[in-house]
Scaffold this active site. Structure first.
Site, PDB file in Angstrom:
ATOM      1  N   ASP A   1       0.835  -1.208   0.000  1.00 32.58           N
ATOM      2  CA  ASP A   1       0.000   0.000   0.000  1.00 32.58           C
ATOM      3  C   ASP A   1       0.872   1.262   0.000  1.00 32.58           C
ATOM      4  OD1 ASP A   1      -2.321   1.457   0.008  1.00 32.58           O
ATOM      5  OD2 ASP A   1      -2.649   1.288   2.164  1.00 32.58           O
ATOM      6  N   GLY A   2       0.368   2.297  -0.640  1.00 32.87           N
ATOM      7  CA  GLY A   2       1.040   3.599  -0.590  1.00 32.87           C
ATOM      8  C   GLY A   2       1.562   4.092  -1.926  1.00 32.87           C
TER       9      GLY A   2
ATOM     10  N   ARG B   1      -0.729   8.482 -10.683  1.00 36.82           N
ATOM     11  CA  ARG B   1      -0.781   7.296  -9.802  1.00 36.82           C
ATOM     12  C   ARG B   1      -0.154   6.087 -10.490  1.00 36.82           C
ATOM     13  NH1 ARG B   1      -4.166   7.485  -5.396  1.00 36.82           N
ATOM     14  NH2 ARG B   1      -4.393   5.228  -5.465  1.00 36.82           N
TER      15      ARG B   1
ATOM     16  N   HIS C   1       2.413   3.041  -9.133  1.00 32.62           N
ATOM     17  CA  HIS C   1       2.271   1.585  -9.244  1.00 32.62           C
ATOM     18  C   HIS C   1       3.506   1.000  -9.941  1.00 32.62           C
ATOM     19  CE1 HIS C   1      -1.642   1.947  -7.604  1.00 32.62           C
ATOM     20  NE2 HIS C   1      -2.213   2.462  -8.678  1.00 32.62           N
TER      21      HIS C   1
ATOM     22  N   SER D   1      -7.219  -5.707  -5.471  1.00 34.20           N
ATOM     23  CA  SER D   1      -8.299  -6.327  -4.699  1.00 34.20           C
ATOM     24  C   SER D   1      -9.610  -6.336  -5.479  1.00 34.20           C
ATOM     25  CB  SER D   1      -8.494  -5.575  -3.377  1.00 34.20           C
ATOM     26  OG  SER D   1      -9.099  -4.315  -3.625  1.00 34.20           O
TER      27      SER D   1
ATOM     28  N   TRP E   1     -11.616  -2.715  -8.388  1.00 32.42           N
ATOM     29  CA  TRP E   1     -12.354  -2.502  -9.648  1.00 32.42           C
ATOM     30  C   TRP E   1     -13.150  -1.198  -9.586  1.00 32.42           C
ATOM     31  CZ3 TRP E   1     -10.875  -5.068 -13.679  1.00 32.42           C
ATOM     32  CH2 TRP E   1     -10.450  -6.397 -13.574  1.00 32.42           C
TER      33      TRP E   1
ATOM     34  N   ARG F   1     -12.041   1.663  -8.737  1.00 30.67           N
ATOM     35  CA  ARG F   1     -11.198   2.846  -9.014  1.00 30.67           C
ATOM     36  C   ARG F   1     -11.483   3.371 -10.427  1.00 30.67           C
ATOM     37  NH1 ARG F   1      -5.419   2.417  -5.876  1.00 30.67           N
ATOM     38  NH2 ARG F   1      -6.328   1.789  -3.905  1.00 30.67           N
TER      39      ARG F   1
ATOM     40  N   LEU G   1      11.069 -20.528  -4.737  1.00 32.87           N
ATOM     41  CA  LEU G   1      10.030 -19.718  -4.084  1.00 32.87           C
ATOM     42  C   LEU G   1       8.659 -19.912  -4.754  1.00 32.87           C
ATOM     43  CD1 LEU G   1       9.355 -17.322  -2.091  1.00 32.87           C
ATOM     44  CD2 LEU G   1       9.819 -15.799  -4.031  1.00 32.87           C
TER      45      LEU G   1
ATOM     46  N   SER H   1      -8.049  -5.377   5.184  1.00 29.27           N
ATOM     47  CA  SER H   1      -8.661  -4.983   3.913  1.00 29.27           C
ATOM     48  C   SER H   1      -9.003  -6.169   3.010  1.00 29.27           C
ATOM     49  CB  SER H   1      -7.758  -3.996   3.162  1.00 29.27           C
ATOM     50  OG  SER H   1      -7.618  -2.807   3.898  1.00 29.27           O
TER      51      SER H   1
END
Ligand code: FPP
Length: 243
Positions: A17-18, A30, A34, A62, A66, A68, A128, A193
């Protein structure tokens, strides 16, 4: 490079987040925030691989995201496509097994195809286990598991009394993995969240003010030190007191 922690989590989940605030602070779109978020993603993969953490699950988009504005959603879908194109060869070389979890039917068809190809390419890897949660919600996950169980009961393959915690967990998105031991959330909010609601039941929760694009190996090491200092009881009494 992160310092090796004595007591290492087997599975780390991260809410990244952020990005938006990082971008706003720089007066850039924005989408640029990202995009800058890819650097710490690479760092975490590198560190987890180096330290021998078995699984890493990243919350990238999340169910609620959708909602946004379409241009931000579009920029994120493009970023996922670009990241698949630019990163998968290296992930494969590192032995990473990549999987996406979430309602993938709602993603653009081109992205679905690239995800399927990346998963297929890396499926045999034993390094991993990297899960990217896209169009994911913890409630969605629980509902889809409940639907799977209901279908099996309706078809006669399963009896209702066979619906145990283990049977339920086996229908969730991360079924084949141990639950996360540590959840990290950047960006200062102290919330889950709608991330892995079932799977985080006993996770240690670590929150940091650091905005995701600025999250460094030293920050990850701090989270690992926090984890190593925790006494995990899983609802039992402390080890010393239980004798
Ligand atoms: C939340 O920050 C972040 C997202 C919704 C996107 C996260 C995606 C990435 C970091 C890209 C990673 C890509 C891959 C392939 C794993 P926010 O926009 O809610 O930030 P804010 O709270 O400051 O507005």
């Amino acid at each position: 490079m992160a310092e090796a922690a004595a007591n290492l989590p087997g599975h780390i989940a991260i809410t990244m987040d952020g990005n938006g605030r990082w971008a706003a602070a720089r007066g850039v779109p924005r989408a640029a925030g990202h995009k800058a978020g890819l650097k710490p993603v690479r760092m975490c993969i590198e560190e987890c691989t180096h330290l021998g953490v078995g699984a890493l699950t990243l919350f990238a988009f999340s169910s609620e995201n959708w909602g946004r504005p379409p241009e931000e959603v579009g920029s994120l879908m493009s970023l996922f496509l670009e990241a698949l194109d630019s990163e998968v060869a290296e992930l494969h070389e590192k032995g990473v097994r990549l999987r996406f979890v979430g309602a993938r039917g709602s993603l653009p068809v081109r992205l679905q195809a690239r995800i399927a190809a990346a998963e297929e390419r890396t499926a045999g890897n034993r390094g991993l286990a990297l899960q990217v949660a896209v169009s994911y919600g913890g409630r969605w996950d629980i509902v889809q598991a409940a639907q799977a169980l209901a279908r099996e009961c309706a078809s006669g393959a399963l009896r209702p009394e066979e619906i145990t915690e283990a049977a339920f967990a086996a229908r969730l998105s991360l079924a084949q993995l141990p639950d996360p031991d540590l959840h990290i959330r950047t960006g200062g909010e102290h919330r889950i969240s709608n991330f892995l609601l079932w799977q985080l039941a006993y996770a240690e929760l670590y929150f940091t003010e650091r905005l995701w694009p600025e999250f460094t190996a030293a920050d990850l090491a701090a989270a690992l030190r926090f984890f190593a200092s925790r006494e995990r009881r899983f609802g039992q009494r402390p080890a010393a007191a239980s004798a």
